[in-house]
Design a protein around this motif. Structure first.
Motif, PDB file in Angstrom:
ATOM      1  N   ILE A 199       0.922  -1.131   0.095  1.00 53.47           N
ATOM      2  CA  ILE A 199       0.009   0.088  -0.203  1.00 53.47           C
ATOM      3  C   ILE A 199       0.812   1.277   0.055  1.00 53.47           C
ATOM      4  O   ILE A 199       2.081   1.351   0.753  1.00 53.47           O
ATOM      5  N   ILE A 200       0.495   2.252  -0.630  1.00 52.36           N
ATOM      6  CA  ILE A 200       1.254   3.437  -0.788  1.00 52.36           C
ATOM      7  C   ILE A 200       0.473   4.732  -0.336  1.00 52.36           C
ATOM      8  O   ILE A 200      -0.757   4.779  -0.749  1.00 52.36           O
ATOM      9  N   PHE A 201       1.274   5.504   0.407  1.00 53.56           N
ATOM     10  CA  PHE A 201       0.585   6.741   0.913  1.00 53.56           C
ATOM     11  C   PHE A 201       1.374   7.965   0.660  1.00 53.56           C
ATOM     12  O   PHE A 201       2.507   7.919   0.388  1.00 53.56           O
ATOM     13  N   ASN A 202       0.739   9.082   0.519  1.00 52.43           N
ATOM     14  CA  ASN A 202       1.332  10.362   0.077  1.00 52.43           C
ATOM     15  C   ASN A 202       1.005  11.234   1.613  1.00 52.43           C
ATOM     16  O   ASN A 202      -0.092  11.336   2.083  1.00 52.43           O
ATOM     17  N   ARG A 203       2.074  11.797   2.011  1.00 52.09           N
ATOM     18  CA  ARG A 203       1.787  12.713   3.238  1.00 52.09           C
ATOM     19  C   ARG A 203       1.556  13.845   2.780  1.00 52.09           C
ATOM     20  O   ARG A 203       2.305  14.718   2.023  1.00 52.09           O
ATOM     21  N   LYS A 204       0.675  14.525   3.390  1.00 52.45           N
ATOM     22  CA  LYS A 204       0.508  15.970   3.442  1.00 52.45           C
ATOM     23  C   LYS A 204       0.207  16.584   4.673  1.00 52.45           C
ATOM     24  O   LYS A 204      -0.873  16.316   5.539  1.00 52.45           O
ATOM     25  N   GLY A 205       1.213  17.162   5.333  1.00 51.84           N
ATOM     26  CA  GLY A 205       1.281  17.761   6.775  1.00 51.84           C
ATOM     27  C   GLY A 205       0.867  16.512   7.557  1.00 51.84           C
ATOM     28  O   GLY A 205       1.784  15.463   7.582  1.00 51.84           O
ATOM     29  N   LYS A 206       0.004  16.610   8.413  1.00 50.94           N
ATOM     30  CA  LYS A 206      -0.406  15.441   9.550  1.00 50.94           C
ATOM     31  C   LYS A 206      -1.055  14.468   9.017  1.00 50.94           C
ATOM     32  O   LYS A 206      -2.046  13.704   9.617  1.00 50.94           O
ATOM     33  N   LYS A 207      -1.335  14.625   7.443  1.00 55.18           N
ATOM     34  CA  LYS A 207      -2.465  13.519   6.837  1.00 55.18           C
ATOM     35  C   LYS A 207      -1.733  12.484   5.963  1.00 55.18           C
ATOM     36  O   LYS A 207      -0.841  13.030   5.160  1.00 55.18           O
ATOM     37  N   MET A 208      -2.312  11.453   5.830  1.00 53.56           N
ATOM     38  CA  MET A 208      -1.835  10.379   5.025  1.00 53.56           C
ATOM     39  C   MET A 208      -3.003   9.942   3.787  1.00 53.56           C
ATOM     40  O   MET A 208      -3.961   9.802   4.321  1.00 53.56           O
ATOM     41  N   PHE A 209      -2.646   9.741   2.543  1.00 45.75           N
ATOM     42  CA  PHE A 209      -3.955   9.565   1.712  1.00 45.75           C
ATOM     43  C   PHE A 209      -3.146   8.347   0.655  1.00 45.75           C
ATOM     44  O   PHE A 209      -2.102   8.236   0.161  1.00 45.75           O
ATOM     45  N   SER A 210      -4.005   7.469   0.628  1.00 41.58           N
ATOM     46  CA  SER A 210      -4.006   6.225  -0.321  1.00 41.58           C
ATOM     47  C   SER A 210      -5.290   6.161  -1.109  1.00 41.58           C
ATOM     48  O   SER A 210      -6.231   5.587  -0.637  1.00 41.58           O
ATOM     49  N   PRO A 211      -5.140   7.030  -2.349  1.00 38.56           N
ATOM     50  CA  PRO A 211      -4.310   7.505  -3.286  1.00 38.56           C
ATOM     51  C   PRO A 211      -4.333   8.988  -2.771  1.00 38.56           C
ATOM     52  O   PRO A 211      -4.947   9.577  -2.217  1.00 38.56           O
ATOM     53  N   LEU A 212      -3.353   9.859  -3.432  1.00 34.13           N
ATOM     54  CA  LEU A 212      -3.436  11.166  -3.456  1.00 34.13           C
ATOM     55  C   LEU A 212      -4.060  11.418  -5.037  1.00 34.13           C
ATOM     56  O   LEU A 212      -3.467  11.153  -6.068  1.00 34.13           O
ATOM     57  N   ARG A 213      -5.067  12.320  -5.098  1.00 34.57           N
ATOM     58  CA  ARG A 213      -5.793  12.709  -5.982  1.00 34.57           C
ATOM     59  C   ARG A 213      -5.926  11.643  -7.374  1.00 34.57           C
ATOM     60  O   ARG A 213      -5.685  11.619  -8.426  1.00 34.57           O
ATOM     61  N   ALA A 214      -6.460  10.456  -6.842  1.00 35.96           N
ATOM     62  CA  ALA A 214      -6.811   9.370  -7.827  1.00 35.96           C
ATOM     63  C   ALA A 214      -8.074   8.824  -7.269  1.00 35.96           C
ATOM     64  O   ALA A 214      -8.309   8.874  -6.075  1.00 35.96           O
ATOM     65  N   PRO A 215      -8.700   7.995  -8.173  1.00 40.11           N
ATOM     66  CA  PRO A 215     -10.076   7.169  -7.558  1.00 40.11           C
ATOM     67  C   PRO A 215      -9.934   6.239  -6.462  1.00 40.11           C
ATOM     68  O   PRO A 215     -10.827   6.194  -5.949  1.00 40.11           O
ATOM     69  N   PHE A 216      -8.598   5.752  -6.776  1.00 36.76           N
ATOM     70  CA  PHE A 216      -8.527   4.686  -5.721  1.00 36.76           C
ATOM     71  C   PHE A 216      -6.876   4.327  -5.500  1.00 36.76           C
ATOM     72  O   PHE A 216      -6.236   4.507  -6.285  1.00 36.76           O
ATOM     73  N   GLY A 217      -6.672   3.663  -4.465  1.00 38.14           N
ATOM     74  CA  GLY A 217      -5.418   3.310  -4.048  1.00 38.14           C
ATOM     75  C   GLY A 217      -5.541   2.112  -3.279  1.00 38.14           C
ATOM     76  O   GLY A 217      -5.680   0.994  -3.769  1.00 38.14           O
ATOM     77  N   SER A 218      -5.339   2.042  -2.114  1.00 42.18           N
ATOM     78  CA  SER A 218      -5.522   0.891  -1.122  1.00 42.18           C
ATOM     79  C   SER A 218      -4.336  -0.148  -1.095  1.00 42.18           C
ATOM     80  O   SER A 218      -3.211  -0.067  -1.747  1.00 42.18           O
ATOM     81  N   LEU A 219      -4.705  -1.268  -0.532  1.00 39.45           N
ATOM     82  CA  LEU A 219      -4.026  -2.402  -0.521  1.00 39.45           C
ATOM     83  C   LEU A 219      -4.015  -3.383  -1.898  1.00 39.45           C
ATOM     84  O   LEU A 219      -5.029  -3.537  -2.143  1.00 39.45           O
ATOM     85  N   GLU A 220      -2.777  -3.602  -2.133  1.00 42.54           N
ATOM     86  CA  GLU A 220      -2.845  -4.631  -3.286  1.00 42.54           C
ATOM     87  C   GLU A 220      -2.335  -5.928  -2.933  1.00 42.54           C
ATOM     88  O   GLU A 220      -1.285  -5.884  -2.033  1.00 42.54           O
ATOM     89  N   VAL A 221      -2.838  -7.029  -3.168  1.00 42.92           N
ATOM     90  CA  VAL A 221      -2.350  -8.340  -2.764  1.00 42.92           C
ATOM     91  C   VAL A 221      -2.076  -9.116  -4.029  1.00 42.92           C
ATOM     92  O   VAL A 221      -2.798  -9.511  -4.681  1.00 42.92           O
ATOM     93  N   PHE A 222      -0.891  -9.785  -3.978  1.00 42.67           N
ATOM     94  CA  PHE A 222      -0.282 -10.392  -4.969  1.00 42.67           C
ATOM     95  C   PHE A 222      -0.280 -12.031  -4.841  1.00 42.67           C
ATOM     96  O   PHE A 222       0.049 -12.655  -5.847  1.00 42.67           O
ATOM     97  N   GLU A 223      -0.275 -12.320  -3.797  1.00 42.47           N
ATOM     98  CA  GLU A 223      -0.200 -13.759  -3.297  1.00 42.47           C
ATOM     99  C   GLU A 223      -1.116 -13.936  -2.310  1.00 42.47           C
ATOM    100  O   GLU A 223      -1.693 -13.172  -1.645  1.00 42.47           O
TER     101      GLU A 223
END
Length: 121
Positions: A54-78
């Motif tokens: 999962i990838i987050f972007n930090r803006k001050g004291k906030k984290m976003f997954s995703p930043l300005r995209a419809p979705f981000g979240s956790l990806e599971v490959f196995e």
């Protein structure tokens, strides 16, 4: 769980492998921001292959997954167990506390894109 290890790094240091959702690929993320990306995940200790991330972007004291995209979240490959996901998010939460993060937003993708991960989340 003995064969799984946690990782955390800056996106600039090590970019996720191809095969991730478009919104989690480095070339897309860098269009949104050139800095303040953190990648969290689990990898197989033996093969070093990524199991989940999962990838987050930090803006001050906030984290976003995703930043300005419809979705981000956790990806599971196995295949992964619920306790491994729980442990991953516990470690993410501990890192956020250390960084002084007060807010976290995760926009999950439609279930059709990843039913296993959706059920685990």
């Amino acid at each position: 769980m003995d064969n799984v290890e946690y990782f955390c790094h800056n996106l600039i240091e090590l970019q996720p492998a191809n095969g991730t959702f478009l919104f989690n690929q480095a070339r897309h993320l860098f269009l949104k921001s050139r800095k303040d990306w953190r990648v969290y995940g689990l990898r197989n200790k033996e093969t070093k292959s990524t199991i989940a991330l999962i990838i987050f972007n930090r803006k001050g004291k906030k984290m976003f997954s995703p930043l300005r995209a419809p979705f981000g979240s956790l990806e599971v490959f196995e295949t992964i167990e619920q306790k491994e996901i729980d442990n991953l998010f516990y470690r993410i939460e501990e890192d956020f506390k250390m960084l002084g993060i007060l807010y976290c937003q995760i926009k999950n993708y439609p279930e059709a894109y990843g039913s296993l991960a959706t059920r685990l989340l």
